[in-house]
Write a protein that holds these residues in place. Structure first.
Motif, PDB file in Angstrom:
ATOM      1  N   PRO A   6       0.812  -1.219   0.000  1.00 16.27           N
ATOM      2  CA  PRO A   6       0.000   0.000   0.000  1.00 16.27           C
ATOM      3  C   PRO A   6       0.842   1.264   0.000  1.00 16.27           C
ATOM      4  CG  PRO A   6       0.007  -1.026   2.170  1.00 16.27           C
ATOM      5  CD  PRO A   6       0.689  -1.987   1.244  1.00 16.27           C
ATOM      6  N   GLU A   7       0.334   2.296  -0.647  1.00 16.91           N
ATOM      7  CA  GLU A   7       1.005   3.595  -0.623  1.00 16.91           C
ATOM      8  C   GLU A   7       0.888   4.195   0.771  1.00 16.91           C
ATOM      9  OE1 GLU A   7      -0.263   6.284  -3.621  1.00 16.91           O
ATOM     10  OE2 GLU A   7      -0.078   4.820  -5.254  1.00 16.91           O
ATOM     11  N   ILE A   8       1.881   4.979   1.157  1.00 18.58           N
ATOM     12  CA  ILE A   8       1.837   5.603   2.475  1.00 18.58           C
ATOM     13  C   ILE A   8       1.500   7.080   2.326  1.00 18.58           C
ATOM     14  CG2 ILE A   8       3.458   3.965   3.481  1.00 18.58           C
ATOM     15  CD1 ILE A   8       5.638   6.057   3.215  1.00 18.58           C
ATOM     16  N   GLU A   9       0.759   7.586   3.288  1.00 16.95           N
ATOM     17  CA  GLU A   9       0.387   8.991   3.320  1.00 16.95           C
ATOM     18  C   GLU A   9       0.899   9.609   4.613  1.00 16.95           C
ATOM     19  OE1 GLU A   9      -0.877  10.475   0.825  1.00 16.95           O
ATOM     20  OE2 GLU A   9      -1.420   8.715  -0.385  1.00 16.95           O
ATOM     21  N   SER A  10       1.385  10.836   4.521  1.00 14.47           N
ATOM     22  CA  SER A  10       1.956  11.498   5.693  1.00 14.47           C
ATOM     23  C   SER A  10       0.974  11.542   6.852  1.00 14.47           C
ATOM     24  CB  SER A  10       2.400  12.919   5.329  1.00 14.47           C
ATOM     25  OG  SER A  10       3.446  12.892   4.393  1.00 14.47           O
ATOM     26  N   MET A  11      -0.302  11.791   6.564  1.00 19.72           N
ATOM     27  CA  MET A  11      -1.296  11.921   7.624  1.00 19.72           C
ATOM     28  C   MET A  11      -1.544  10.599   8.345  1.00 19.72           C
ATOM     29  SD  MET A  11      -4.794  12.267   5.336  1.00 19.72           S
ATOM     30  CE  MET A  11      -4.048  13.555   4.344  1.00 19.72           C
ATOM     31  N   GLU A  12      -1.134   9.472   7.726  1.00 18.10           N
ATOM     32  CA  GLU A  12      -1.331   8.163   8.339  1.00 18.10           C
ATOM     33  C   GLU A  12      -0.150   7.756   9.216  1.00 18.10           C
ATOM     34  OE1 GLU A  12      -1.902   5.656   4.997  1.00 18.10           O
ATOM     35  OE2 GLU A  12      -3.919   6.414   4.538  1.00 18.10           O
ATOM     36  N   LEU A  13       0.908   8.566   9.204  1.00 17.25           N
ATOM     37  CA  LEU A  13       2.099   8.268   9.995  1.00 17.25           C
ATOM     38  C   LEU A  13       2.130   9.207  11.197  1.00 17.25           C
ATOM     39  CD1 LEU A  13       4.673   7.852   7.079  1.00 17.25           C
ATOM     40  CD2 LEU A  13       3.339   6.077   8.245  1.00 17.25           C
ATOM     41  N   TYR A  14       1.807   8.657  12.359  1.00 22.97           N
ATOM     42  CA  TYR A  14       1.674   9.482  13.558  1.00 22.97           C
ATOM     43  C   TYR A  14       3.052   9.905  14.078  1.00 22.97           C
ATOM     44  CZ  TYR A  14      -2.938   7.310  13.430  1.00 22.97           C
ATOM     45  OH  TYR A  14      -4.169   6.867  13.034  1.00 22.97           O
ATOM     46  N   PRO A  15       3.231  11.188  14.402  1.00 25.77           N
ATOM     47  CA  PRO A  15       4.490  11.632  15.005  1.00 25.77           C
ATOM     48  C   PRO A  15       4.731  10.930  16.339  1.00 25.77           C
ATOM     49  CG  PRO A  15       3.174  13.504  14.254  1.00 25.77           C
ATOM     50  CD  PRO A  15       2.288  12.296  14.190  1.00 25.77           C
ATOM     51  N   VAL A  16       5.983  10.692  16.641  1.00 30.78           N
ATOM     52  CA  VAL A  16       6.378  10.105  17.923  1.00 30.78           C
ATOM     53  C   VAL A  16       7.043  11.207  18.735  1.00 30.78           C
ATOM     54  CG1 VAL A  16       7.797   8.366  19.067  1.00 30.78           C
ATOM     55  CG2 VAL A  16       6.684   7.828  16.880  1.00 30.78           C
ATOM     56  N   ALA A  17       6.425  11.595  19.819  1.00 33.27           N
ATOM     57  CA  ALA A  17       6.984  12.662  20.645  1.00 33.27           C
ATOM     58  C   ALA A  17       8.407  12.296  21.067  1.00 33.27           C
ATOM     59  CB  ALA A  17       6.106  12.882  21.872  1.00 33.27           C
ATOM     60  N   GLY A  18       9.311  13.243  20.893  1.00 33.49           N
ATOM     61  CA  GLY A  18      10.699  13.010  21.271  1.00 33.49           C
ATOM     62  C   GLY A  18      11.562  12.489  20.142  1.00 33.49           C
ATOM     63  N   VAL A  19      10.981  12.323  18.949  1.00 34.21           N
ATOM     64  CA  VAL A  19      11.735  11.834  17.789  1.00 34.21           C
ATOM     65  C   VAL A  19      11.508  12.792  16.621  1.00 34.21           C
ATOM     66  CG1 VAL A  19      12.072   9.937  16.161  1.00 34.21           C
ATOM     67  CG2 VAL A  19      11.478   9.445  18.553  1.00 34.21           C
ATOM     68  N   ASN A 141      15.961  20.602   8.668  1.00 31.22           N
ATOM     69  CA  ASN A 141      14.651  20.029   8.324  1.00 31.22           C
ATOM     70  C   ASN A 141      14.003  19.248   9.457  1.00 31.22           C
ATOM     71  OD1 ASN A 141      14.108  20.888   5.717  1.00 31.22           O
ATOM     72  ND2 ASN A 141      15.318  19.250   4.768  1.00 31.22           N
ATOM     73  N   LEU A 142      14.659  19.131  10.592  1.00 30.49           N
ATOM     74  CA  LEU A 142      14.169  18.264  11.667  1.00 30.49           C
ATOM     75  C   LEU A 142      12.747  18.626  12.084  1.00 30.49           C
ATOM     76  CD1 LEU A 142      17.365  18.015  13.902  1.00 30.49           C
ATOM     77  CD2 LEU A 142      16.197  16.096  12.791  1.00 30.49           C
ATOM     78  N   ALA A 143      11.880  17.604  12.090  1.00 29.45           N
ATOM     79  CA  ALA A 143      10.490  17.784  12.520  1.00 29.45           C
ATOM     80  C   ALA A 143       9.917  16.419  12.881  1.00 29.45           C
ATOM     81  CB  ALA A 143       9.657  18.431  11.416  1.00 29.45           C
ATOM     82  N   GLU A 144       8.934  16.399  13.767  1.00 26.30           N
ATOM     83  CA  GLU A 144       8.353  15.129  14.207  1.00 26.30           C
ATOM     84  C   GLU A 144       7.453  14.500  13.153  1.00 26.30           C
ATOM     85  OE1 GLU A 144       6.412  15.696  17.977  1.00 26.30           O
ATOM     86  OE2 GLU A 144       8.313  15.674  19.099  1.00 26.30           O
ATOM     87  N   ASP A 145       7.001  15.263  12.157  1.00 28.26           N
ATOM     88  CA  ASP A 145       6.059  14.730  11.169  1.00 28.26           C
ATOM     89  C   ASP A 145       6.727  14.427   9.819  1.00 28.26           C
ATOM     90  OD1 ASP A 145       6.546  17.306  10.369  1.00 28.26           O
ATOM     91  OD2 ASP A 145       4.439  17.889  10.172  1.00 28.26           O
ATOM     92  N   ASN A 146       8.026  14.156   9.842  1.00 23.44           N
ATOM     93  CA  ASN A 146       8.768  13.921   8.595  1.00 23.44           C
ATOM     94  C   ASN A 146       8.946  12.432   8.267  1.00 23.44           C
ATOM     95  OD1 ASN A 146       9.258  16.351   7.341  1.00 23.44           O
ATOM     96  ND2 ASN A 146      11.201  16.734   8.385  1.00 23.44           N
ATOM     97  N   TRP A 147       8.092  11.564   8.788  1.00 26.96           N
ATOM     98  CA  TRP A 147       8.292  10.127   8.612  1.00 26.96           C
ATOM     99  C   TRP A 147       8.219   9.700   7.144  1.00 26.96           C
ATOM    100  CZ3 TRP A 147      10.136   6.718  12.056  1.00 26.96           C
ATOM    101  CH2 TRP A 147      10.123   7.075  13.409  1.00 26.96           C
TER     102      TRP A 147
END
Length: 413
Positions: A6-19, A141-147
Motif C-alpha cells: 500500500p502507498e503511504i500517506e503522511s497523515m497516516e504516519l503518527y508523530p512520535v513525541a521526542g523523535v 529540516n528536523l520535525a516530528e512529522d517527517n516520517w
C-alpha cells in the motif's frame, strides 16, 4: 511493481513525541534525490539495535555497536544511502567517525551519542565532502512529522517507501508506534539487508528494550528472504522515547503485552514490505512451517524453500512444479543437524488449501489444475507440516523474475 504494497500517506504516519527526522539531498550516488537522514532523539530515550552477522560488516555497523555498548545515551541517528561504507578498511571507520562528529557538533551532543548507518554499493569510500555538506540541511529540516520523507530518504533499489504507524490505548493513555524500513535485494536473515527504524513514545527500560529488540527481529526481519544473500550493513533499531505517560520496566506490567504485540506486528509489516518490494518480485509467498521440534528446524525448512532458485523461478512462471519444494525440505538438514533424522513419510504439504503431498507422497486428491489456480495468484501460502514437534514459524519470500537479474546486473550503472 511491488506486490500489493500500500502507498503511504503522511497523515497516516503518527508523530512520535521526542523523535525528530530531517532529510537532505546529498547527491551521494545520484543527483536530486533524498539520500541523507538525521534522526534526533530526546534526552533519556532508550535505544536498542540488532545488526548483521556478516563477518565483513560495514564500518558504521562496528561503530554503532561500540556506541550502543557505551550505555551513555543515544541522541541521534544518521543515515546515508548510495554508499555502504563496507569493505573500506581504516578509511571507512575514519569516515564513519567523521560523520558522527559532524552530527554531534550540529546538535551539540557527544559524538558517541550518534549512531551512523550506510547502505548502497560495497567496496567504495563515502564521498565525505557531499555527505558533510548535506548534514546541516538535514538538521534544519528536523520535525516530528517527517516520517514519509524519511522513508524515501533511506531507499536504494526500493521501488516504494515502507512505513507503518499505529495508535494504541494503554491503561487509558495514548501510545504511538511508527516505523520505516528499506530493502529490496541482498535480503536474507541474520540479518536481511535492510535498515529498519521503529519508534514509540512509551518508555521502555534499557535492558528490557535490548531483550525484546532481539526477539522482535528474530520473528520479523529474520524471517524474510528475497535472494539468500546476507548483507554487510543490516541494522534494526527500536527507539523508546519515554515521552508518553506510559513507562515499562518489566514484562509483567499491565499493558506491556499490548505494546509488545504492536511493536512485533509493526516490525513484521515492515519486513513483509521489503519482500513485497523484492527486486523484480511478482509474487509474495508465505511459507508456514508447522510441527518442528525447534525454531532452528522450522526456520531451516522455511528458508530452504524460501531461498531456493528453483522454487522461486517456478512460482514466477506460475508452474506447479511442486516437487521442488519437497527437494528443498529434504536438504534443509544442511542448515540444521537435528533434521538429519527427518522422517519424510510424516510430511504433508499444502499449496493454499490444496493438499499436494500426503505423508511424503503425492496426495491422491491432488489435481494439477488446482495447484495451477493457486500459483496464478499474486499472494500464495504454502504450509509444510513436519509432524515431529510443536514449533511453528512463518517465512516470507518472493519469486525470482527476469527483472531481478537486470536490476543487479545494472546496479552500479
Amino acid at each position: 511493481m511491488p506486490v500489493n504494497l500500500p502507498e503511504i500517506e503522511s497523515m497516516e504516519l503518527y508523530p512520535v513525541a521526542g523523535v525528530k527526522l530531517g532529510w537532505a539531498q546529498g547527491h551521494i550516488k545520484k543527483a536530486n534525490r533524498k539520500d541523507v537522514l538525521v534522526i534526533e532523539l530526546c534526552e533519556g530515550a532508550s535505544v536498542a539495535g540488532v545488526f548483521t552477522l556478516n563477518r565483513f560488516c560495514a564500518a558504521p555497523v562496528t561503530l554503532c555497536r561500540q556506541h550502543l555498548a557505551g550505555n551513555k545515551g543515544i541522541r541521534a541517528l544518521v543515515v546515508n544511502t548510495g554508499c555502504a561504507n563496507a569493505g573500506t578498511g581504516e578509511q571507512g571507520m575514519l569516515d564513519a567517525k567523521k560523520t558522527c562528529n559532524a552530527v554531534a557538533e550540529l546538535l551539540a551532543i557527544p559524538q558517541d551519542a550518534v549512531l551512523p548507518f550506510s547502505t548502497g554499493v560495497i567496496l567504495e569510500n563515502l564521498p565525505m565532502d557531499r555527505l558533510l555538506a548535506a548534514l546541516p540541511n538535514a538538521v534544519n529540516n528536523l520535525a516530528e512529522d517527517n516520517w514519509k520523507d524519511a522513508a524515501y530518504s533511506i531507499m536504494t533499489t526500493d521501488v516504494a517507501p515502507k512505513a507503518v504507524s499505529e495508535q494504541l490505548n494503554i491503561a487509558g493513555k495514548q501510545v504511538v508506534v511508527t516505523g520505516i524500513s528499506k530493502g529490496a535485494g541482498m535480503i536474507h536473515p541474520n540479518m536481511a539487508t535492510m535498515l529498519g527504524y521503529l519508534a514509540t513514545d512509551a518508555g521502555i527500560e534499557q535492558s528490557l528494550l535490548t531483550e525484546i529488540t532481539k526477539e522482535i527481529a528474530d520473528l520479523s526481519f529474520n524471517c524474510i528472504s528475497v535472494d539468500g544473500d546476507t548483507s554487510t550493513n543490516d541494522s534494526f533499531i527500536i527507539i523508546a522515547s519515554g515521552q508518553s505517560e506510559v513507562q515499562f520496566n518489566s514484562r509483567e506490567q499491565a499493558g506491556f503485552a499490548e505494546l509488545y504485540q504492536s511493536l512485533l506486528a509493526s516490525a513484521q509489516k515492515l519486513a513483509q514490505a521489503i519482500v513485497r518490494d523484492g527486486e523484480g518480485a511478482t509474487k509474495f509467498m508465505s511459507v508456514n512451517v508447522h510441527g518442528a521440534k525447534t525454531m532452528a528446524e522450522a526456520k531451516a525448512v522455511g528458508f530452504a524453500i524460501g531461498k531456493s532458485p528453483l522454487v522461486k523461478t517456478a512460482f514466477f512462471a506460475s508452474d506447479p512444479n511442486l516437487g521442488r519444494i519437497l527437494a528443498a525440505i529434504g536438504y534443509a538438514a544442511r542448515e540444521c543437524d537435528s533434521l538429519n533424522d527427518l522422517d519424510t513419510n510424516l510430511i504433508d504439504l499444502y499449496l493454499g488449501d490444496v493438499l499436494v503431498a500426503d505423508k511424503g507422497g503425492l496426495a491422491k486428491s491432488y489435481k494439477e489444475a488446482d495447484g495451477q489456480n493457486i500459483m496464478n495468484r499474486a499472494e500464495i501460502d504454502m504450509t509444510v507440516k513436519l509432524n515431529r514437534g510443536d514449533v511453528d514459524v512463518t517465512i516470507w519470500t518472493c519469486d525470482f523474475s527476469y527483472e531481478y537479474v537486470r536490476i543487479n546486473a545494472d546496479y552500479r550503472s
